[in-house]
Write a protein that holds these residues in place. Structure first.
Motif, PDB file in Angstrom:
ATOM      1  N   TYR A 441      -4.003  27.248  92.314  1.00  0.00           N
ATOM      2  CA  TYR A 441      -5.454  27.412  92.179  1.00  0.00           C
ATOM      3  C   TYR A 441      -6.048  26.148  91.559  1.00  0.00           C
ATOM      4  O   TYR A 441      -5.354  25.394  90.888  1.00  0.00           O
ATOM      5  N   PHE A 442      -7.327  25.933  91.748  1.00  0.00           N
ATOM      6  CA  PHE A 442      -8.027  24.935  90.950  1.00  0.00           C
ATOM      7  C   PHE A 442      -9.501  25.277  90.796  1.00  0.00           C
ATOM      8  O   PHE A 442     -10.054  26.057  91.569  1.00  0.00           O
ATOM      9  N   ARG A 443     -10.092  24.718  89.751  1.00  0.00           N
ATOM     10  CA  ARG A 443     -11.522  24.919  89.498  1.00  0.00           C
ATOM     11  C   ARG A 443     -12.262  23.687  89.997  1.00  0.00           C
ATOM     12  O   ARG A 443     -11.850  22.559  89.745  1.00  0.00           O
ATOM     13  N   PHE A 444     -13.362  23.936  90.700  1.00  0.00           N
ATOM     14  CA  PHE A 444     -14.105  22.859  91.354  1.00  0.00           C
ATOM     15  C   PHE A 444     -15.534  22.873  90.823  1.00  0.00           C
ATOM     16  O   PHE A 444     -16.219  23.893  90.843  1.00  0.00           O
ATOM     17  N   ASN A 445     -16.013  21.728  90.338  1.00  0.00           N
ATOM     18  CA  ASN A 445     -17.356  21.610  89.761  1.00  0.00           C
ATOM     19  C   ASN A 445     -18.340  21.163  90.843  1.00  0.00           C
ATOM     20  O   ASN A 445     -18.160  20.109  91.458  1.00  0.00           O
ATOM     21  N   THR A 446     -19.367  21.977  91.067  1.00  0.00           N
ATOM     22  CA  THR A 446     -20.324  21.705  92.146  1.00  0.00           C
ATOM     23  C   THR A 446     -21.635  21.097  91.643  1.00  0.00           C
ATOM     24  O   THR A 446     -22.602  20.976  92.393  1.00  0.00           O
ATOM     25  N   ALA A 447     -21.672  20.730  90.363  1.00  0.00           N
ATOM     26  CA  ALA A 447     -22.955  20.325  89.765  1.00  0.00           C
ATOM     27  C   ALA A 447     -23.374  18.910  90.139  1.00  0.00           C
ATOM     28  O   ALA A 447     -24.518  18.530  89.934  1.00  0.00           O
ATOM     29  N   TRP A 448     -22.411  18.117  90.618  1.00  0.00           N
ATOM     30  CA  TRP A 448     -22.769  16.788  91.147  1.00  0.00           C
ATOM     31  C   TRP A 448     -22.756  16.906  92.669  1.00  0.00           C
ATOM     32  O   TRP A 448     -21.789  17.441  93.233  1.00  0.00           O
ATOM     33  N   TRP A 449     -23.742  16.412  93.363  1.00  0.00           N
ATOM     34  CA  TRP A 449     -23.621  16.450  94.809  1.00  0.00           C
ATOM     35  C   TRP A 449     -24.403  15.360  95.505  1.00  0.00           C
ATOM     36  O   TRP A 449     -25.618  15.309  95.436  1.00  0.00           O
ATOM     37  N   ASP A 450     -23.709  14.453  96.139  1.00  0.00           N
ATOM     38  CA  ASP A 450     -24.341  13.530  97.081  1.00  0.00           C
ATOM     39  C   ASP A 450     -23.270  13.029  98.042  1.00  0.00           C
ATOM     40  O   ASP A 450     -22.224  13.667  98.188  1.00  0.00           O
ATOM     41  N   ASP A 451     -23.496  11.920  98.686  1.00  0.00           N
ATOM     42  CA  ASP A 451     -22.552  11.448  99.706  1.00  0.00           C
ATOM     43  C   ASP A 451     -21.162  11.191  99.141  1.00  0.00           C
ATOM     44  O   ASP A 451     -20.155  11.409  99.816  1.00  0.00           O
ATOM     45  N   VAL A 452     -21.122  10.684  97.904  1.00  0.00           N
ATOM     46  CA  VAL A 452     -19.828  10.427  97.273  1.00  0.00           C
ATOM     47  C   VAL A 452     -18.997  11.710  97.229  1.00  0.00           C
ATOM     48  O   VAL A 452     -17.813  11.733  97.568  1.00  0.00           O
ATOM     49  N   GLN A 453     -19.658  12.794  96.804  1.00  0.00           N
ATOM     50  CA  GLN A 453     -18.954  14.074  96.693  1.00  0.00           C
ATOM     51  C   GLN A 453     -18.515  14.570  98.078  1.00  0.00           C
ATOM     52  O   GLN A 453     -17.406  15.043  98.264  1.00  0.00           O
ATOM     53  N   GLU A 454     -19.432  14.461  99.020  1.00  0.00           N
ATOM     54  CA  GLU A 454     -19.149  14.888 100.388  1.00  0.00           C
ATOM     55  C   GLU A 454     -17.879  14.185 100.904  1.00  0.00           C
ATOM     56  O   GLU A 454     -16.969  14.829 101.414  1.00  0.00           O
ATOM     57  N   ALA A 455     -17.835  12.865 100.709  1.00  0.00           N
ATOM     58  CA  ALA A 455     -16.669  12.092 101.168  1.00  0.00           C
ATOM     59  C   ALA A 455     -15.419  12.482 100.385  1.00  0.00           C
ATOM     60  O   ALA A 455     -14.311  12.553 100.941  1.00  0.00           O
ATOM     61  N   ALA A 456     -15.607  12.759  99.093  1.00  0.00           N
ATOM     62  CA  ALA A 456     -14.456  13.103  98.253  1.00  0.00           C
ATOM     63  C   ALA A 456     -13.851  14.447  98.671  1.00  0.00           C
ATOM     64  O   ALA A 456     -12.633  14.627  98.609  1.00  0.00           O
ATOM     65  N   VAL A 457     -14.705  15.379  99.092  1.00  0.00           N
ATOM     66  CA  VAL A 457     -14.176  16.671  99.540  1.00  0.00           C
ATOM     67  C   VAL A 457     -13.324  16.476 100.789  1.00  0.00           C
ATOM     68  O   VAL A 457     -12.256  17.094 100.933  1.00  0.00           O
ATOM     69  N   ALA A 458     -13.776  15.592 101.671  1.00  0.00           N
ATOM     70  CA  ALA A 458     -12.980  15.311 102.878  1.00  0.00           C
ATOM     71  C   ALA A 458     -11.615  14.758 102.490  1.00  0.00           C
ATOM     72  O   ALA A 458     -10.580  15.195 103.002  1.00  0.00           O
ATOM     73  N   LYS A 459     -11.600  13.820 101.546  1.00  0.00           N
ATOM     74  CA  LYS A 459     -10.326  13.254 101.079  1.00  0.00           C
ATOM     75  C   LYS A 459      -9.432  14.328 100.468  1.00  0.00           C
ATOM     76  O   LYS A 459      -8.233  14.375 100.706  1.00  0.00           O
ATOM     77  N   LEU A 460     -10.066  15.184  99.649  1.00  0.00           N
ATOM     78  CA  LEU A 460      -9.322  16.256  98.985  1.00  0.00           C
ATOM     79  C   LEU A 460      -8.692  17.169 100.037  1.00  0.00           C
ATOM     80  O   LEU A 460      -7.508  17.551  99.929  1.00  0.00           O
TER      81      LEU A 460
END
Lengths: 468, 468
Positions: A441-460
């Motif tokens: 399991y892991f906890r994911f923080n959604t409070a930051w969101w822009d293109d950086v995050q979008e790209a990081a989710v793809a990497k993850l």
């Protein structure tokens, strides 16, 4: 292996193979001496270790008994066990995760805090300027424990607006909720006492229990419905539990909020067993929808709930101002604060009192909730696109955490290290439990969101794919 | 009286009448069972109580021994003894004394703080205004433990100017010296460990020892020459002491500053016994004369001294910013801070870094020392006029405390209550020792001085006259 360790292993095996059943009396110390042929000191040492590990319980004037250990009970977690087996690692690990979140070049999915850009920096700093122009030297005295009076009155008013009866006199202003929670736990326990927590739970609770040499019983907590009250009830009957530390709103890490009825039942159940509830309620302002959820404290008829919260998750992190509505324990908590940190910073208390006096707090909170809800939705969409089949996202409404279960074969600690190499942090399940139950399991923080995050989710997503 | 209490009383009497001599092995648990005819549980309980009271010591794998208890040793003070016998009262009492000092209508001879009007309020508030205009949301992250980098660098520079080698990396910024001292003590001890303190000592040390379930050995401390190193040396040989908490500069409450040689000997002696020194050095900027006294830390060759201080006694009380130069323990202390208060307030750290950057700190300190010296002289003259024959004032140079001994028949706790009725506070000897040894002493704060104080000293003199 030392002699006492051999004896510990032997008795554990006897308990596991049910030679001694839960609730049965063990051989007395002297009987054990003749049974095992070792010294009394060795037997005493072994029994102490077994007790500290939760295998056996001592009853004064009576002897040692096998601890209740039915199917329904989560593994009890003793501080010694933690300490000997893994606590150093776990604490170092938690420390590393927290450190990683400080690096502005790392995508902070593992952070416990919201994006500070969402906070009303300008208004807060204006309040600080006001304080810097008006503060007098003697004001330091007026902010000593229990803390700034205007601030305590405003807090009492906010309780009253929810129909919760809390007097300013029973509020103690602290260095964040962390100090409030730690002082509360210390106020109602002695080393060696048993404390109930959730499983999974905020790692701060696990650390406090270890630091204060307490023993923990972790109660199963469902991501959707929250703590299992039946299990809690059986635990209360089986263990001499003194206090419970938990979150009834937007539980960290799973995100669930207990229903009104469940909060009421919880408070009644604990009161019935004379167990103090230490309520960590730092996320309750971050609800989605129209109504702020009530704290469990709202159902407290017996002055049995210590309600702890702060401004750190919804207004400003760096001021380090929190509080506890401490009821009959307020004075003891004040004294303990005087002994440990003396007080909360005076200008910080005054700046918050000034800011709250401008009445823009609720306007800020409304906007904050809106943005957090938007970002959580964006994060959800992105995660659903990039996480592999078999991943389960617990979609809690409110706050900025998502609790994500991956297929069994993915170890999230491993994922954490791999992600960190790519400048992405996550909060692995290992941080929130002393068992290995949440290794995927892991906890994911959604409070930051822009293109950086979008790209990081793809990497993850790609990294998880590699681990599958 | 419970059975175990009877046994405790019986064995204590045996030790006092020298049936068992210091260092001798006591009957084993089983032997004691047959000797006294009570149960093993009762014997174990009694031995535990005796151990916690400092009468006996247990040696693992060996048994129980009568504790070393020569003439030269001050009475060891166990937390249990404190707790059972008087700690609730003492803590309540200390709390009351501190509370009394908060009332601006009470003449604060009992206060631990200097007159805040002596602090550079305008410059500090200007620094706070600068921070409020320049601070960015992300700055909260830069002030997490170990704390603000600019501030840690400035502190390291100040150490360097005294020839003390401390790296910014080993400094942890804390919520005042109180948190620094508490975290330091916690970092190097486990519950049950022995700690050496001074007698008399700062009450915060007594409280910390009790709160952390430690045991104390109090070492005689002369008002003129300070701690008795011979007694300390014998104590180190007799007890398994883990740490020592003390003040080498302007000791609270007696006011003495150790000579350079004595500091050096102290550090060497402790290092030889592998005992960590926790140095409380909050008054060292308040020296009179030309040279700032060195901390004991200056003589530390083995990374064995944790040096704790703050700005609260010489610059600003309400900011709650202190630090510890923690050496090899710095990381552990950081982690413990993250678990207990998370961090020190970010704007407060930045405001201090900004203020220190203006380089007016030393100018302020020079002025402050001058005023404090003048006020101390005025207070001395006044006290000499009004105190009865037989009163002895320890005239320490530096700081703002005087340690005053009254004739034996005057109980200063009684005096405290009578003075309070007349709106005057003092700090009675009882606050600084767990023994009754200082029942006719009190600490007097000279940092406030005008007509009010002058009149109050006259009243105090009259009250003492009544008690004679």
């Amino acid at each position: 292996m030392a002699k006492y360790e051999q004896l510990v292993a032997q008795i554990r095996q006897q308990i596991e193979t049910e030679i001694w059943l839960p609730g049965e009396k063990l051989p007395s110390l002297r009987e054990q001496v003749s049974l095992s042929g070792v010294s009394l000191m060795t037997v005493m040492h072994a029994y102490q270790v077994l007790e500290s590990q939760g295998w056996i319980i001592s009853r004064p004037q009576s002897g040692y008994y096998v601890a209740p250990r039915a199917e329904f009970l989560s593994q009890p977690v003793s501080h010694q066990k933690l300490q000997l087996a893994e606590s150093v690692d776990i604490n170092a690990f938690i420390f590393d995760v927290l450190q990683a979140c400080r690096d502005p070049h790392i995508v902070p999915f593992g952070s416990a805090f919201p994006d500070p850009e969402l906070f009303p920096q300008r208004q807060l700093m204006r309040a600080l300027t006001t304080v810097s122009h008006s503060m007098k030297p003697v004001d330091a005295l007026h902010n000593l424990p229990p803390g700034n009076e205007a601030l305590r009155k405003t807090l009492a008013q906010r309780y009253a607006l929810q129909g919760v009866q809390v007097s300013p006199d029973e509020i103690v202003i602290t260095n964040g909720a962390m100090e409030a929670l730690n002082l509360s736990l210390q106020a109602v326990t002695e080393p060696g006492d048993w404390v109930a927590i959730e499983n999974p739970s905020f790692y701060g609770a696990l650390q406090a229990i270890e630091r204060l040499k307490l023993k923990a019983v972790a109660i199963a907590t469902d991501p959707q419905t929250g703590i299992d009250l039946d299990e809690l009830s059986r635990a209360l009957e089986s263990w001499p539990i003194k206090a419970m530390w938990m979150m009834s709103n937007q539980q960290n890490p799973v995100g669930c909020t207990l229903s009104r009825e469940k909060k009421q039942q919880l408070v009644a159940l604990l009161a019935q067993h004379n167990v103090t509830l230490i309520e960590d309620d730092v996320y309750s302002e971050l609800y989605f929808g129209n109504e702020k959820p009530l704290p469990a404290k709202a159902f407290d008829r017996d002055d049995n709930v210590l309600h702890c919260s702060s401004f750190s998750k919804n207004l400003v992190a760096g001021f380090r101002v929190g509080w506890v509505a401490g009821g009959k324990h307020a004075q003891r908590i004040q004294r303990m604060q005087l002994m440990s940190t003396l007080s909360t910073s005076a200008p910080m208390q005054q700046a918050l009192a000034t800011y709250l006096g401008t009445r823009s707090y609720d306007r800020h909170l409304r906007r904050l909730r809106q943005v957090l809800e938007q970002r959580k939705n964006l994060a959800l969409q992105s995660l659903k696109r990039h996480l592999p089949v078999g991943a389960k996202i617990n979609e809690s409404r409110g706050g900025y955490f998502l609790w994500i279960e991956l297929p069994k074969q993915v170890n999230t600690t491993e994922l954490y290290y791999r992600a960190l190499e790519q400048k992405i942090s996550i909060a692995p399940g290992k941080m929130f439990s002393s068992s290995e139950q949440y290794a995927n399991y892991f906890r994911f923080n959604t409070a930051w969101w822009d293109d950086v995050q979008e790209a990081a989710v793809a990497k993850l997503g790609a990294l998880i794919g590699e681990l599958l």
